[in-house]
Design a protein around this motif. Structure first.
Motif, short mmCIF file in Angstrom:
data_model
loop_
_atom_site.label_atom_id
_atom_site.label_comp_id
_atom_site.label_asym_id
_atom_site.label_seq_id
_atom_site.Cartn_x
_atom_site.Cartn_y
_atom_site.Cartn_z
N HIS A 175 0.63 -1.47 0.17
CA HIS A 175 -0.04 -0.41 -0.47
C HIS A 175 1.09 1.46 -0.14
CE1 HIS A 175 -4.19 -1.73 0.75
NE2 HIS A 175 -3.96 -2.64 0.89
N HIS A 176 2.13 0.93 -1.15
CA HIS A 176 2.57 2.42 -0.81
C HIS A 176 4.04 2.01 -1.57
CE1 HIS A 176 6.29 5.17 0.05
NE2 HIS A 176 5.65 5.58 1.31
N ASP A 177 3.97 2.56 -3.05
CA ASP A 177 4.68 1.95 -3.84
C ASP A 177 6.25 2.26 -3.62
OD1 ASP A 177 3.04 2.05 -5.95
OD2 ASP A 177 2.63 4.02 -6.70
N LEU A 178 6.97 3.46 -3.50
CA LEU A 178 8.37 3.11 -2.52
C LEU A 178 8.35 1.70 -2.06
CD1 LEU A 178 8.95 7.32 -2.12
CD2 LEU A 178 9.64 5.62 -3.98
N GLY A 218 -1.06 15.35 -14.97
CA GLY A 218 -1.61 14.36 -14.27
C GLY A 218 -1.18 13.13 -13.47
N ILE A 219 -0.14 13.13 -14.67
CA ILE A 219 1.27 11.46 -14.43
C ILE A 219 1.94 12.24 -12.62
CG2 ILE A 219 1.29 10.29 -16.24
CD1 ILE A 219 3.92 11.68 -16.87
N LEU A 220 2.13 12.96 -12.38
CA LEU A 220 3.13 13.96 -11.85
C LEU A 220 2.40 13.81 -9.92
CD1 LEU A 220 4.19 16.67 -12.88
CD2 LEU A 220 5.43 14.36 -13.25
N GLY A 221 0.91 13.63 -9.86
CA GLY A 221 0.32 13.01 -9.27
C GLY A 221 0.32 12.00 -8.29
N ILE A 222 0.12 10.77 -9.61
CA ILE A 222 0.84 9.51 -8.77
C ILE A 222 1.10 8.92 -7.72
CG2 ILE A 222 0.80 6.96 -9.78
CD1 ILE A 222 -1.95 7.99 -10.44
N PHE A 223 3.37 10.05 -8.10
CA PHE A 223 3.44 10.30 -7.15
C PHE A 223 3.53 10.02 -5.59
CE2 PHE A 223 6.80 12.45 -4.50
CZ PHE A 223 8.72 10.91 -4.85
N ILE A 224 2.61 11.25 -5.97
CA ILE A 224 1.97 11.42 -3.64
C ILE A 224 0.97 10.51 -3.53
CG2 ILE A 224 0.72 12.75 -2.23
CD1 ILE A 224 4.13 13.63 -2.69
N ALA A 225 0.01 10.08 -4.96
CA ALA A 225 -1.20 9.23 -4.30
C ALA A 225 -0.05 7.93 -4.33
CB ALA A 225 -2.26 9.01 -5.39
N GLY A 226 1.10 7.50 -4.19
CA GLY A 226 2.05 6.30 -4.58
C GLY A 226 2.23 6.52 -2.81
N PHE A 227 2.31 7.24 -2.22
CA PHE A 227 2.92 6.97 -0.44
C PHE A 227 0.75 6.12 -0.10
CE2 PHE A 227 6.66 9.37 0.31
CZ PHE A 227 6.93 9.26 -1.65
N GLN A 229 -0.98 4.02 -1.50
CA GLN A 229 -1.18 3.49 -1.96
C GLN A 229 -0.88 2.46 -3.18
OE1 GLN A 229 -3.60 0.63 -2.41
NE2 GLN A 229 -5.40 0.98 -1.63
N CYS A 230 -0.80 1.49 -3.57
CA CYS A 230 0.16 0.77 -4.99
C CYS A 230 -0.39 1.07 -6.32
CB CYS A 230 0.57 -0.09 -4.76
SG CYS A 230 2.03 -0.73 -4.27
N TYR A 231 -0.64 2.13 -6.90
CA TYR A 231 -0.60 2.27 -7.88
C TYR A 231 0.28 1.66 -8.91
CZ TYR A 231 -4.62 5.75 -6.27
OH TYR A 231 -5.60 6.13 -5.65
N LEU A 232 1.22 1.94 -9.50
CA LEU A 232 1.63 1.08 -10.04
C LEU A 232 2.05 -0.29 -10.42
CD1 LEU A 232 5.16 3.46 -9.89
CD2 LEU A 232 2.81 3.63 -11.67
N LEU A 233 0.96 -0.85 -9.42
CA LEU A 233 0.89 -2.26 -9.17
C LEU A 233 -0.19 -2.34 -10.02
CD1 LEU A 233 2.15 -3.74 -6.12
CD2 LEU A 233 3.44 -3.48 -8.49
N VAL A 237 -4.30 1.05 -14.31
CA VAL A 237 -3.52 2.80 -13.75
C VAL A 237 -2.00 2.76 -14.58
CG1 VAL A 237 -2.56 3.97 -12.05
CG2 VAL A 237 -4.96 3.08 -11.31
N ALA A 238 -1.59 1.91 -14.25
CA ALA A 238 0.23 1.55 -14.78
C ALA A 238 -0.13 1.23 -15.92
CB ALA A 238 0.73 0.31 -14.39
N LEU A 239 -1.02 0.48 -16.99
CA LEU A 239 -0.23 1.18 -18.34
C LEU A 239 -0.73 2.14 -18.85
CD1 LEU A 239 -1.93 -2.84 -19.16
CD2 LEU A 239 0.26 -1.87 -19.03
N PRO A 240 -2.23 3.01 -18.65
CA PRO A 240 -2.39 4.18 -19.20
C PRO A 240 -1.22 5.31 -18.98
CG PRO A 240 -4.24 3.44 -17.97
CD PRO A 240 -3.26 2.42 -17.76
N PHE A 241 -0.71 5.21 -16.87
CA PHE A 241 0.03 5.65 -16.93
C PHE A 241 1.68 5.69 -17.50
CE2 PHE A 241 4.00 5.72 -14.11
CZ PHE A 241 3.97 7.17 -13.48
N PHE A 242 1.48 4.90 -18.22
CA PHE A 242 3.45 4.37 -18.92
C PHE A 242 2.78 5.16 -20.34
CE2 PHE A 242 4.47 1.81 -15.91
CZ PHE A 242 5.78 2.03 -15.10
#
Length: 268
Positions: A175-178, A218-227, A229-233, A237-242
């Motif tokens: 629940h935290h990308d980093l 909006g991709i930059l907001g995923i950095f903070i939101a990823g603190f 939740q695991c959005y990059l998993l 979300v990940a496919l449109p993100f990249f």
């Protein structure tokens, strides 16, 4: 996550290029923005709310710094018009809120302390314990749930009253990308992810903001939101993100090439 990718860019693009489009297209964009706002509100994802606010903050800072450098020009008449419309929407929403129990319930649940987020404590604590043990190389992909369960079982042995809480705690990811990428990839995984984000922020800061490039900010907001939740998993979300990253970088290169071409023409 999908709304977080699209919502900030559409709103700011609408502001920057309001006069360039027909009235029908502007109305369509406003309706899409309202739809995204409704979905974001009822989804009750406070992590993406923070991500959207973070994106708007970055865009605002970049926008006003660009105005000072005369890189862009904004028609403040339209800016005041949009500000007035937003104010009216806020007052209308407040009036509707007082009479609509469904909106009241959604809003109260979004800010309520009566949630299951106490489980985040166990998720983060056991994740940090895994990192403490495997801080150099990590545990490798596909092993997070198993390792997390082992540390949860140790907590149950030491504190039997926590058995039910730990039993129902989800442990598919951190629940935290980093934290998750650090857990599975070790130091190298964490450095690679931080370098990746540094590159994206560098692209945004170094290049001028335009109605085209802001669409993908909006991709930059995923950095903070990823603190939170695991959005990059999440594949949705990940496919449109990249894909957005490719469009974002490509639009910046296109704008850069256009600026150089104009500069060469003027020099001649």
């Amino acid at each position: 996550g999908l709304c977080g990718l699209l919502f900030p860019g559409i709103i700011v693009n609408l502001l920057l290029s309001l006069k360039e489009r027909s009235q029908l297209k502007n109305i369509a964009l406003v309706l899409i923005s309202i739809l995204f706002a409704i979905v974001l509100f009822y989804n009750q994802s406070r992590s993406i709310w923070l991500g959207v606010l973070f994106s708007f903050g970055l865009i605002s800072v970049k926008l006003f710094s660009s105005i000072e450098k005369e890189n862009i020009k904004i028609n403040f008449k339209y800016f005041l018009y949009i500000l007035g419309v937003i104010t009216l929407i806020c007052f209308a929403s407040l009036a509707i809120y007082k009479k609509n129990w469904l909106i009241q319930r959604a809003f109260q649940e979004g800010l309520s302390d009566n949630t299951t987020e106490n489980q985040r404590y166990f998720i983060y604590k056991n994740t940090l314990d895994i990192i403490k043990k495997h801080w150099l190389l990590g545990i490798g992909p596909g092993r997070f749930e198993e390792e997390h369960k082992n540390f949860s079982n140790k907590m149950i042995i030491e504190n039997e009253q926590l058995w039910y809480e730990l039993y129902i705690t989800p442990r598919q990811h951190a629940h935290h990308d980093l934290l998750h990428f650090y857990t599975i990839g070790g130091i190298l995984g964490l450095i690679a992810l931080l370098h990746f984000w540094f590159y994206l922020f560098r692209l945004f800061i170094k290049n001028p903001i335009t109605p085209q490039t802001v669409l993908f900010s909006g991709i930059l907001g995923i950095f903070i939101a990823g603190f939170f939740q695991c959005y990059l998993l999440d594949d949705e979300v990940a496919l449109p993100f990249f894909a957005f990253i490719g469009l974002f970088a490509g639009s910046l290169q296109k704008e850069d090439a256009r600026s150089k071409f104009i500069a060469e023409i003027r020099a001649r």
